[in-house]
Design a protein around this motif. Structure first.
Motif, PDB file in Angstrom:
ATOM      1  N   ASN A   1     -14.202 -25.262  -9.588  1.00 12.09           N
ATOM      2  CA  ASN A   1     -15.303 -25.008  -8.138  1.00 12.09           C
ATOM      3  C   ASN A   1     -14.388 -23.869  -7.225  1.00 12.09           C
ATOM      4  O   ASN A   1     -14.843 -23.024  -7.199  1.00 12.09           O
ATOM      5  CB  ASN A   1     -15.338 -25.790  -7.277  1.00 12.09           C
ATOM      6  N   SER A   2     -12.957 -23.772  -6.894  1.00  4.35           N
ATOM      7  CA  SER A   2     -11.764 -23.324  -6.880  1.00  4.35           C
ATOM      8  C   SER A   2     -12.540 -22.063  -7.194  1.00  4.35           C
ATOM      9  O   SER A   2     -12.294 -20.591  -6.423  1.00  4.35           O
ATOM     10  CB  SER A   2     -10.779 -23.372  -6.732  1.00  4.35           C
ATOM     11  N   ALA A   3     -12.007 -21.600  -8.387  1.00  3.47           N
ATOM     12  CA  ALA A   3     -12.613 -20.795  -9.440  1.00  3.47           C
ATOM     13  C   ALA A   3     -13.942 -20.359  -8.881  1.00  3.47           C
ATOM     14  O   ALA A   3     -13.471 -18.684  -8.825  1.00  3.47           O
ATOM     15  CB  ALA A   3     -11.732 -20.412 -10.744  1.00  3.47           C
ATOM     16  N   ALA A   4     -14.819 -20.796  -8.833  1.00  2.00           N
ATOM     17  CA  ALA A   4     -16.311 -20.484  -8.874  1.00  2.00           C
ATOM     18  C   ALA A   4     -16.124 -19.171  -7.395  1.00  2.00           C
ATOM     19  O   ALA A   4     -17.072 -18.232  -7.199  1.00  2.00           O
ATOM     20  CB  ALA A   4     -17.407 -21.037  -8.847  1.00  2.00           C
ATOM     21  N   PHE A   5     -15.522 -20.544  -6.603  1.00  5.85           N
ATOM     22  CA  PHE A   5     -15.674 -19.124  -5.520  1.00  5.85           C
ATOM     23  C   PHE A   5     -14.770 -18.014  -5.267  1.00  5.85           C
ATOM     24  O   PHE A   5     -14.228 -17.017  -4.409  1.00  5.85           O
ATOM     25  CB  PHE A   5     -15.947 -20.716  -3.956  1.00  5.85           C
ATOM     26  N   MET A   6     -14.123 -18.292  -6.179  1.00  4.20           N
ATOM     27  CA  MET A   6     -12.800 -16.889  -5.718  1.00  4.20           C
ATOM     28  C   MET A   6     -13.580 -15.629  -6.365  1.00  4.20           C
ATOM     29  O   MET A   6     -13.457 -14.629  -5.922  1.00  4.20           O
ATOM     30  CB  MET A   6     -11.471 -17.632  -6.786  1.00  4.20           C
ATOM     31  N   VAL A   7     -14.434 -15.715  -7.745  1.00  2.89           N
ATOM     32  CA  VAL A   7     -15.162 -14.716  -7.999  1.00  2.89           C
ATOM     33  C   VAL A   7     -16.185 -14.397  -7.390  1.00  2.89           C
ATOM     34  O   VAL A   7     -16.824 -13.499  -7.714  1.00  2.89           O
ATOM     35  CB  VAL A   7     -15.754 -15.657  -9.228  1.00  2.89           C
ATOM     36  N   GLY A   8     -16.642 -15.901  -6.719  1.00  2.00           N
ATOM     37  CA  GLY A   8     -17.869 -15.290  -5.738  1.00  2.00           C
ATOM     38  C   GLY A   8     -17.771 -14.049  -4.306  1.00  2.00           C
ATOM     39  O   GLY A   8     -18.316 -13.183  -3.848  1.00  2.00           O
ATOM     40  N   ILE A   9     -16.191 -15.003  -4.033  1.00  3.89           N
ATOM     41  CA  ILE A   9     -15.761 -14.156  -3.053  1.00  3.89           C
ATOM     42  C   ILE A   9     -15.565 -12.242  -3.251  1.00  3.89           C
ATOM     43  O   ILE A   9     -16.351 -11.824  -2.430  1.00  3.89           O
ATOM     44  CB  ILE A   9     -14.086 -14.876  -2.408  1.00  3.89           C
ATOM     45  N   VAL A  10     -14.692 -12.076  -4.500  1.00  2.00           N
ATOM     46  CA  VAL A  10     -14.783 -10.766  -4.575  1.00  2.00           C
ATOM     47  C   VAL A  10     -16.120 -10.046  -4.691  1.00  2.00           C
ATOM     48  O   VAL A  10     -16.267  -8.574  -4.311  1.00  2.00           O
ATOM     49  CB  VAL A  10     -14.267 -10.841  -6.229  1.00  2.00           C
ATOM     50  N   ALA A  11     -17.130 -11.079  -5.483  1.00  5.43           N
ATOM     51  CA  ALA A  11     -18.033 -10.005  -5.250  1.00  5.43           C
ATOM     52  C   ALA A  11     -18.402  -9.563  -4.796  1.00  5.43           C
ATOM     53  O   ALA A  11     -19.501  -9.005  -4.361  1.00  5.43           O
ATOM     54  CB  ALA A  11     -18.913 -11.071  -6.649  1.00  5.43           C
ATOM     55  N   ALA A  12     -18.669 -11.241  -3.706  1.00  6.90           N
ATOM     56  CA  ALA A  12     -19.624  -9.919  -2.298  1.00  6.90           C
ATOM     57  C   ALA A  12     -19.154  -9.225  -1.494  1.00  6.90           C
ATOM     58  O   ALA A  12     -19.793  -8.171  -1.151  1.00  6.90           O
ATOM     59  CB  ALA A  12     -19.112 -12.073  -1.387  1.00  6.90           C
ATOM     60  N   ILE A  13     -17.877  -9.737  -1.338  1.00 10.20           N
ATOM     61  CA  ILE A  13     -16.959  -8.530  -0.925  1.00 10.20           C
ATOM     62  C   ILE A  13     -16.866  -7.298  -1.627  1.00 10.20           C
ATOM     63  O   ILE A  13     -17.462  -5.795  -0.682  1.00 10.20           O
ATOM     64  CB  ILE A  13     -15.400  -8.210  -0.859  1.00 10.20           C
ATOM     65  N   PHE A  14     -16.965  -7.447  -3.038  1.00 12.41           N
ATOM     66  CA  PHE A  14     -17.354  -5.694  -3.712  1.00 12.41           C
ATOM     67  C   PHE A  14     -18.955  -4.927  -3.302  1.00 12.41           C
ATOM     68  O   PHE A  14     -19.154  -3.729  -3.254  1.00 12.41           O
ATOM     69  CB  PHE A  14     -16.852  -6.084  -5.334  1.00 12.41           C
ATOM     70  N   PHE A  15     -19.738  -5.997  -3.693  1.00 12.40           N
ATOM     71  CA  PHE A  15     -21.080  -6.000  -3.402  1.00 12.40           C
ATOM     72  C   PHE A  15     -21.542  -5.482  -1.907  1.00 12.40           C
ATOM     73  O   PHE A  15     -21.691  -4.669  -1.245  1.00 12.40           O
ATOM     74  CB  PHE A  15     -22.030  -6.724  -3.392  1.00 12.40           C
ATOM     75  N   PHE A  16     -20.914  -6.072  -0.969  1.00 10.59           N
ATOM     76  CA  PHE A  16     -21.016  -5.774   0.531  1.00 10.59           C
ATOM     77  C   PHE A  16     -20.362  -4.589   0.528  1.00 10.59           C
ATOM     78  O   PHE A  16     -20.686  -3.224   1.369  1.00 10.59           O
ATOM     79  CB  PHE A  16     -20.451  -7.388   1.653  1.00 10.59           C
TER      80      PHE A  16
ATOM     81  N   TRP B   1      -6.968 -18.593 -12.073  1.00 10.13           N
ATOM     82  CA  TRP B   1      -8.003 -17.754 -11.377  1.00 10.13           C
ATOM     83  C   TRP B   1      -8.313 -16.619  -9.978  1.00 10.13           C
ATOM     84  O   TRP B   1      -8.453 -15.904  -9.858  1.00 10.13           O
ATOM     85  CB  TRP B   1      -9.849 -18.598 -11.432  1.00 10.13           C
ATOM     86  N   LEU B   2      -7.047 -17.441  -9.684  1.00  6.98           N
ATOM     87  CA  LEU B   2      -6.955 -16.421  -8.040  1.00  6.98           C
ATOM     88  C   LEU B   2      -5.927 -15.408  -8.789  1.00  6.98           C
ATOM     89  O   LEU B   2      -6.478 -14.523  -8.803  1.00  6.98           O
ATOM     90  CB  LEU B   2      -5.201 -17.468  -7.383  1.00  6.98           C
ATOM     91  N   ALA B   3      -4.938 -15.468  -9.849  1.00  5.40           N
ATOM     92  CA  ALA B   3      -4.744 -14.008 -10.277  1.00  5.40           C
ATOM     93  C   ALA B   3      -5.398 -12.705 -10.351  1.00  5.40           C
ATOM     94  O   ALA B   3      -6.107 -11.803 -10.543  1.00  5.40           O
ATOM     95  CB  ALA B   3      -3.281 -14.382 -11.478  1.00  5.40           C
ATOM     96  N   ILE B   4      -6.023 -13.569 -11.640  1.00  4.90           N
ATOM     97  CA  ILE B   4      -7.617 -12.735 -11.931  1.00  4.90           C
ATOM     98  C   ILE B   4      -8.505 -11.983 -11.274  1.00  4.90           C
ATOM     99  O   ILE B   4      -8.743 -11.108 -10.925  1.00  4.90           O
ATOM    100  CB  ILE B   4      -8.411 -13.486 -12.996  1.00  4.90           C
ATOM    101  N   THR B   5      -9.635 -13.275 -10.249  1.00 13.17           N
ATOM    102  CA  THR B   5      -9.902 -12.163  -9.171  1.00 13.17           C
ATOM    103  C   THR B   5      -8.759 -11.590  -7.764  1.00 13.17           C
ATOM    104  O   THR B   5      -9.422 -10.693  -7.549  1.00 13.17           O
ATOM    105  CB  THR B   5     -10.199 -13.703  -8.259  1.00 13.17           C
ATOM    106  N   PHE B   6      -7.725 -11.596  -7.886  1.00 10.98           N
ATOM    107  CA  PHE B   6      -7.111 -11.260  -7.323  1.00 10.98           C
ATOM    108  C   PHE B   6      -7.038  -9.450  -7.292  1.00 10.98           C
ATOM    109  O   PHE B   6      -7.294  -8.684  -6.668  1.00 10.98           O
ATOM    110  CB  PHE B   6      -5.991 -11.427  -6.314  1.00 10.98           C
ATOM    111  N   VAL B   7      -6.535  -9.721  -8.539  1.00  7.42           N
ATOM    112  CA  VAL B   7      -5.938  -8.566  -9.528  1.00  7.42           C
ATOM    113  C   VAL B   7      -7.601  -7.835  -9.111  1.00  7.42           C
ATOM    114  O   VAL B   7      -7.339  -6.944  -9.394  1.00  7.42           O
ATOM    115  CB  VAL B   7      -5.310  -9.131 -10.840  1.00  7.42           C
TER     116      VAL B   7
END
Lengths: 252, 207
Positions: free
Chosen positions: A31-46, B61-67
């Motif tokens: 779930n943490s990884a899903a939120f990380m992906v979501g956060i990156v997507a949200a930032i980029f989309f925004f 996943w932090l590494a992947i997403t942050f990169v």
């Protein structure tokens, strides 16, 4: 009837997709990884959606995107100078990641990525690693002057070096702990007070009306947590800039 | 808090167990609110942030997403915003420069207009006075010519009248001579001598 409220449950990590254990290390898409992906997507989309028009006179969203850009840019410029602008993408990424993670964590039932010390520690190590690597690459051994303050009497110098060394080494710890503890404590406090409301309303008329007090507390805490969410992202970015400034100008 | 709990009994802030009938610590034994530390088995090794088994997944996943975030920001998002800001900055600077240029241009134009206006006004006055003089001069000569012409015509007419008068008087004498001759012829039946008739008419007119 037992109302079970667990203020720690919100920090639990579970696998969404178990990726097995390649090389003996258990991995999974959590779930943490899903939120990380979501956060990156949200930032980029925004940022891209807000600037889709590239209008000369910005709209509301574009103003926000430009504001975040200029805010971080001015922070970098004022603390690390114009030279520090080469680290601007890094500082901006850190700031936006922490900011979005903190704010996403304020959504009920969501997960706060930055409430896990391994995440904040990793981000802090990215900062300190950048400082050390860039410092040595740019200045060589001159970077070590960071630990030798000038104008100090010779007999005090060993102590000063030790103190400087400890202060330098404690930076990643304080950087990661500050963010982690703020997010953790704030979310636990909110959950505990929200739990009081549930417990008191279940306890008859007096409890029902008495629950106004913890409700007011939760409202206040929510406001405070929004402040903390933004503030901690800003503090993280500013401290990053200050540490990067050391890498750029180690001679004090 | 103890005075607020009602007949429902004990409220346990403990780990969320999926089975509600599982005995929770404190149930039934003593009333009160317990914000319990969850048992270790509920969250693996206790407090989730310190559960080292989740660290590798989080770090990966932090590494992947942050990169990914860093690349997206530094390659796409930030250059885009920077371009927008730069364009606006340039545009504003250009516009200000243009405005300054236009302002000085308009000032010189206003000055030139002012000058032209003064010149034109002077010229107009000059033209007006010149025209007035010319027109009055023309009128004067026209009047004089007309007067001379009229005087000539008058003299001519007077001369004609005099000539007509003398010729008319001559005709009167001829008619009188003829009439006198005819009258004499009627009365006497003899043709009088023209010279005697003329002399008698002249004597009569002259008297």
């Amino acid at each position: 009837m037992a109302v079970e409220i667990d203020p720690i449950h919100q920090f639990q990590i579970f696998n969404i997709v178990d990726l097995g254990a390649p090389g003996g290390v258990h991995l999974g898409f959590t779930n943490s990884a899903a939120f990380m992906v979501g956060i990156v997507a949200a930032i980029f989309f925004f940022l891209t959606y807000a600037t889709r028009g590239r209008t000369l006179v910005p709209g509301r969203l574009q103003s926000m995107a430009e504001l975040s850009y200029e805010f971080v840019a001015s922070t970098v410029r004022s603390t690390a100078g114009n030279e520090g602008m080469k680290f601007f993408p890094l500082v901006f990424s850190l700031f936006m990641f922490v900011l979005f993670a903190n704010f996403v964590g304020m959504i009920p039932y969501s997960f706060t990525v930055t409430s896990h010390i391994v995440v904040t520690a990793a981000l802090a190590l990215v900062v300190i690693g950048t400082v050390i690597i860039y410092g040595f690459a740019r200045h060589g051994t001159h970077f070590l002057h960071l630990f030798v303050p000038s104008g100090v009497p010779a007999f005090l110098l060993p102590f000063m070096v030790v103190i400087e060394l400890i202060s330098f080494l404690s930076r990643p710890i304080s950087l990661s702990l500050r963010l982690f503890a703020n997010m953790l404590a704030g979310h636990i406090a909110m959950k505990v007070f929200a739990g009081f409301i549930v417990m008191m309303t279940a306890g008859g008329v007096a409890g029902f009306f008495g629950a106004v007090l913890p409700l007011a507390m939760v409202v206040a805490l929510t406001a405070l947590e929004f402040l903390v969410a933004a503030l901690q992202a800003y503090v993280f970015a500013v401290l990053t800039c200050i540490y990067l400034n050391d890498a750029l100008h180690p001679g004090h | 808090m103890s005075e607020t709990h009602g007949p429902a009994g004990t409220f346990i802030l403990a780990q969320s167990s999926p089975t509600p009938e599982a005995p929770a610590p404190g149930t039934g034994t003593h009333s009160g609110v317990e914000i319990g530390v969850p048992p270790a088995e509920a969250h693996g090794s206790g407090f989730p942030p310190f559960d080292a088994t989740t660290f590798p997944s989080q770090l990966i996943w932090l590494a992947i997403t942050f990169v990914a975030l860093y690349l997206l920001m530094s390659r796409i998002a930030l250059p885009r915003i920077a371009t927008i800001l730069e364009e606006r900055h340039d545009r504003i600077a250009d516009d200000l420069e243009e405005a300054g240029k236009l302002k000085s241009e308009s000032e010189t134009a206003a000055k030139a207009y002012e000058q032209a206006l003064t010149g034109a006004r002077g010229k107009a006055t000059a033209i007006a006075s010149e025209t007035r003089e010319k027109l009055s001069g023309e009128a004067e000569t026209g009047r004089k010519a007309l007067e001379a012409e009229l005087a000539a015509k008058l003299a001519d007419a007077e001369a004609k009248i005099a000539a007509t008068k003398t010729s008319a008087m001559a005709n009167v004498r001829g008619i009188a001579v003829d009439a006198a001759g005819a009258i004499v012829n009627q009365l006497t039946g003899a043709e009088p001598a023209p010279q005697a008739v003329e002399a008698a008419v002249d004597k009569a007119i002259g008297s």
